[in-house]
Design a protein around this motif. Structure first.
Motif, PDB file in Angstrom:
ATOM      1  N   MET A  34       0.843  -1.191   0.000  1.00  0.00           N
ATOM      2  CA  MET A  34       0.000   0.000   0.000  1.00  0.00           C
ATOM      3  C   MET A  34       0.882   1.247   0.000  1.00  0.00           C
ATOM      4  O   MET A  34       1.895   1.301   0.699  1.00  0.00           O
ATOM      5  CB  MET A  34      -0.920  -0.007   1.210  1.00  0.00           C
ATOM      6  CG  MET A  34      -1.829   1.197   1.251  1.00  0.00           C
ATOM      7  SD  MET A  34      -2.998   1.166   2.597  1.00  0.00           S
ATOM      8  CE  MET A  34      -4.316   0.282   1.800  1.00  0.00           C
ATOM      9  N   ALA A  35       0.484   2.232  -0.772  1.00  0.00           N
ATOM     10  CA  ALA A  35       1.255   3.464  -0.918  1.00  0.00           C
ATOM     11  C   ALA A  35       1.313   4.247   0.394  1.00  0.00           C
ATOM     12  O   ALA A  35       0.343   4.281   1.152  1.00  0.00           O
ATOM     13  CB  ALA A  35       0.653   4.328  -2.008  1.00  0.00           C
ATOM     14  N   LYS A  36       2.453   4.866   0.627  1.00  0.00           N
ATOM     15  CA  LYS A  36       2.633   5.698   1.814  1.00  0.00           C
ATOM     16  C   LYS A  36       2.717   7.174   1.466  1.00  0.00           C
ATOM     17  O   LYS A  36       2.509   8.023   2.323  1.00  0.00           O
ATOM     18  CB  LYS A  36       3.897   5.279   2.563  1.00  0.00           C
ATOM     19  CG  LYS A  36       3.792   3.892   3.137  1.00  0.00           C
ATOM     20  CD  LYS A  36       5.022   3.528   3.912  1.00  0.00           C
ATOM     21  CE  LYS A  36       4.884   2.119   4.465  1.00  0.00           C
ATOM     22  NZ  LYS A  36       6.061   1.704   5.200  1.00  0.00           N
ATOM     23  N   THR A  37       3.027   7.477   0.204  1.00  0.00           N
ATOM     24  CA  THR A  37       3.066   8.860  -0.243  1.00  0.00           C
ATOM     25  C   THR A  37       2.350   8.985  -1.589  1.00  0.00           C
ATOM     26  O   THR A  37       2.201   8.004  -2.316  1.00  0.00           O
ATOM     27  CB  THR A  37       4.510   9.389  -0.401  1.00  0.00           C
ATOM     28  OG1 THR A  37       5.182   8.607  -1.375  1.00  0.00           O
ATOM     29  CG2 THR A  37       5.276   9.345   0.914  1.00  0.00           C
ATOM     30  N   ALA A  38       1.928  10.197  -1.877  1.00  0.00           N
ATOM     31  CA  ALA A  38       1.283  10.497  -3.149  1.00  0.00           C
ATOM     32  C   ALA A  38       1.630  11.919  -3.542  1.00  0.00           C
ATOM     33  O   ALA A  38       2.094  12.705  -2.716  1.00  0.00           O
ATOM     34  CB  ALA A  38      -0.233  10.340  -3.032  1.00  0.00           C
ATOM     35  N   ALA A  39       1.404  12.237  -4.798  1.00  0.00           N
ATOM     36  CA  ALA A  39       1.536  13.608  -5.285  1.00  0.00           C
ATOM     37  C   ALA A  39       0.285  13.912  -6.096  1.00  0.00           C
ATOM     38  O   ALA A  39      -0.238  13.042  -6.794  1.00  0.00           O
ATOM     39  CB  ALA A  39       2.780  13.765  -6.138  1.00  0.00           C
ATOM     40  N   PHE A  87       3.103  14.167  -0.569  1.00  0.00           N
ATOM     41  CA  PHE A  87       2.674  14.203   0.825  1.00  0.00           C
ATOM     42  C   PHE A  87       2.446  12.786   1.320  1.00  0.00           C
ATOM     43  O   PHE A  87       2.214  11.871   0.547  1.00  0.00           O
ATOM     44  CB  PHE A  87       1.411  15.063   0.998  1.00  0.00           C
ATOM     45  CG  PHE A  87       0.324  14.752   0.015  1.00  0.00           C
ATOM     46  CD1 PHE A  87      -0.629  13.792   0.290  1.00  0.00           C
ATOM     47  CD2 PHE A  87       0.265  15.415  -1.198  1.00  0.00           C
ATOM     48  CE1 PHE A  87      -1.627  13.498  -0.627  1.00  0.00           C
ATOM     49  CE2 PHE A  87      -0.729  15.129  -2.129  1.00  0.00           C
ATOM     50  CZ  PHE A  87      -1.673  14.171  -1.832  1.00  0.00           C
ATOM     51  N   ARG A  88       2.506  12.634   2.626  1.00  0.00           N
ATOM     52  CA  ARG A  88       2.337  11.324   3.255  1.00  0.00           C
ATOM     53  C   ARG A  88       0.848  11.042   3.505  1.00  0.00           C
ATOM     54  O   ARG A  88       0.053  11.958   3.683  1.00  0.00           O
ATOM     55  CB  ARG A  88       3.092  11.266   4.579  1.00  0.00           C
ATOM     56  CG  ARG A  88       4.598  11.402   4.396  1.00  0.00           C
ATOM     57  CD  ARG A  88       5.387  11.123   5.661  1.00  0.00           C
ATOM     58  NE  ARG A  88       5.360   9.735   6.094  1.00  0.00           N
ATOM     59  CZ  ARG A  88       5.959   8.716   5.485  1.00  0.00           C
ATOM     60  NH1 ARG A  88       6.625   8.913   4.386  1.00  0.00           N
ATOM     61  NH2 ARG A  88       5.892   7.500   5.991  1.00  0.00           N
ATOM     62  N   CYS A 119      -6.876  10.503  -2.761  1.00  0.00           N
ATOM     63  CA  CYS A 119      -5.486  10.441  -3.219  1.00  0.00           C
ATOM     64  C   CYS A 119      -4.855   9.064  -3.075  1.00  0.00           C
ATOM     65  O   CYS A 119      -3.983   8.701  -3.856  1.00  0.00           O
ATOM     66  CB  CYS A 119      -4.643  11.487  -2.489  1.00  0.00           C
ATOM     67  SG  CYS A 119      -5.053  13.162  -3.009  1.00  0.00           S
ATOM     68  N   PHE A 120      -5.295   8.309  -2.100  1.00  0.00           N
ATOM     69  CA  PHE A 120      -4.679   7.005  -1.866  1.00  0.00           C
ATOM     70  C   PHE A 120      -5.524   5.819  -2.327  1.00  0.00           C
ATOM     71  O   PHE A 120      -5.065   4.683  -2.261  1.00  0.00           O
ATOM     72  CB  PHE A 120      -4.278   6.866  -0.405  1.00  0.00           C
ATOM     73  CG  PHE A 120      -3.082   7.714  -0.071  1.00  0.00           C
ATOM     74  CD1 PHE A 120      -1.802   7.258  -0.319  1.00  0.00           C
ATOM     75  CD2 PHE A 120      -3.243   8.999   0.410  1.00  0.00           C
ATOM     76  CE1 PHE A 120      -0.693   8.054  -0.072  1.00  0.00           C
ATOM     77  CE2 PHE A 120      -2.139   9.806   0.679  1.00  0.00           C
ATOM     78  CZ  PHE A 120      -0.869   9.331   0.431  1.00  0.00           C
ATOM     79  N   TYR A 156       0.933  10.488  -8.816  1.00  0.00           N
ATOM     80  CA  TYR A 156       1.540   9.174  -8.559  1.00  0.00           C
ATOM     81  C   TYR A 156       1.402   8.830  -7.080  1.00  0.00           C
ATOM     82  O   TYR A 156       1.060   9.673  -6.258  1.00  0.00           O
ATOM     83  CB  TYR A 156       3.018   9.141  -8.960  1.00  0.00           C
ATOM     84  CG  TYR A 156       3.913  10.076  -8.170  1.00  0.00           C
ATOM     85  CD1 TYR A 156       4.457   9.690  -6.945  1.00  0.00           C
ATOM     86  CD2 TYR A 156       4.247  11.333  -8.664  1.00  0.00           C
ATOM     87  CE1 TYR A 156       5.284  10.539  -6.235  1.00  0.00           C
ATOM     88  CE2 TYR A 156       5.072  12.177  -7.946  1.00  0.00           C
ATOM     89  CZ  TYR A 156       5.596  11.776  -6.735  1.00  0.00           C
ATOM     90  OH  TYR A 156       6.403  12.626  -6.025  1.00  0.00           O
ATOM     91  N   ARG A 157       1.674   7.560  -6.789  1.00  0.00           N
ATOM     92  CA  ARG A 157       1.751   7.040  -5.417  1.00  0.00           C
ATOM     93  C   ARG A 157       3.012   6.223  -5.286  1.00  0.00           C
ATOM     94  O   ARG A 157       3.415   5.537  -6.231  1.00  0.00           O
ATOM     95  CB  ARG A 157       0.568   6.130  -5.125  1.00  0.00           C
ATOM     96  CG  ARG A 157      -0.762   6.775  -5.150  1.00  0.00           C
ATOM     97  CD  ARG A 157      -1.831   5.745  -4.754  1.00  0.00           C
ATOM     98  NE  ARG A 157      -3.130   6.294  -5.001  1.00  0.00           N
ATOM     99  CZ  ARG A 157      -3.990   5.820  -5.896  1.00  0.00           C
ATOM    100  NH1 ARG A 157      -3.688   4.762  -6.616  1.00  0.00           N
ATOM    101  NH2 ARG A 157      -5.153   6.392  -6.069  1.00  0.00           N
TER     102      ARG A 157
END
Length: 93
Positions: free
Chosen positions: A1-6, A54-55, A67-68, A91-92
């Motif tokens: 699972m993603a921890k950051t995204a833009a 961002f986280r 976002c996630f 992205y993530r």
């Protein structure tokens, strides 16, 4: 699972304005140009709505959820306490 995204976003006060901008995006108009001309968030005028990376958990819950969890590169509409956001996930990681 993603921890950051833009992501990029355009923030407006009213739902009808958000849908109007979303329709322009669907017709191929430039996201960052629309952010500069319509967003009430300082990121719109300064950076074309670019929020950078961002986280998870850094944004208000509804925005964070989009976002996630939502499809990348498709603009999404989300309401938060700040207003109506049109969000484009870059992205993530």
């Amino acid at each position: 699972m993603a921890k950051t995204a833009a992501a990029l976003h355009i923030l407006v006060k009213h739902q009808d304005k958000a849908y109007e901008i979303l329709k322009k995006l669907e017709k191929g108009e430039n996201f960052q140009k629309l952010a500069k001309s319509h967003s009430i968030c300082p990121s719109g005028k300064k950076d074309g709505g670019n929020l950078g990376e961002f986280r998870k958990g850094a944004m208000v819950p509804a925005f964070d959820k989009v976002c996630f969890n939502a499809e990348i590169l498709t603009p999404h509409l989300v309401k938060t306490k700040h207003g109506w956001h049109i969000v484009k996930i870059l992205y993530r990681t």
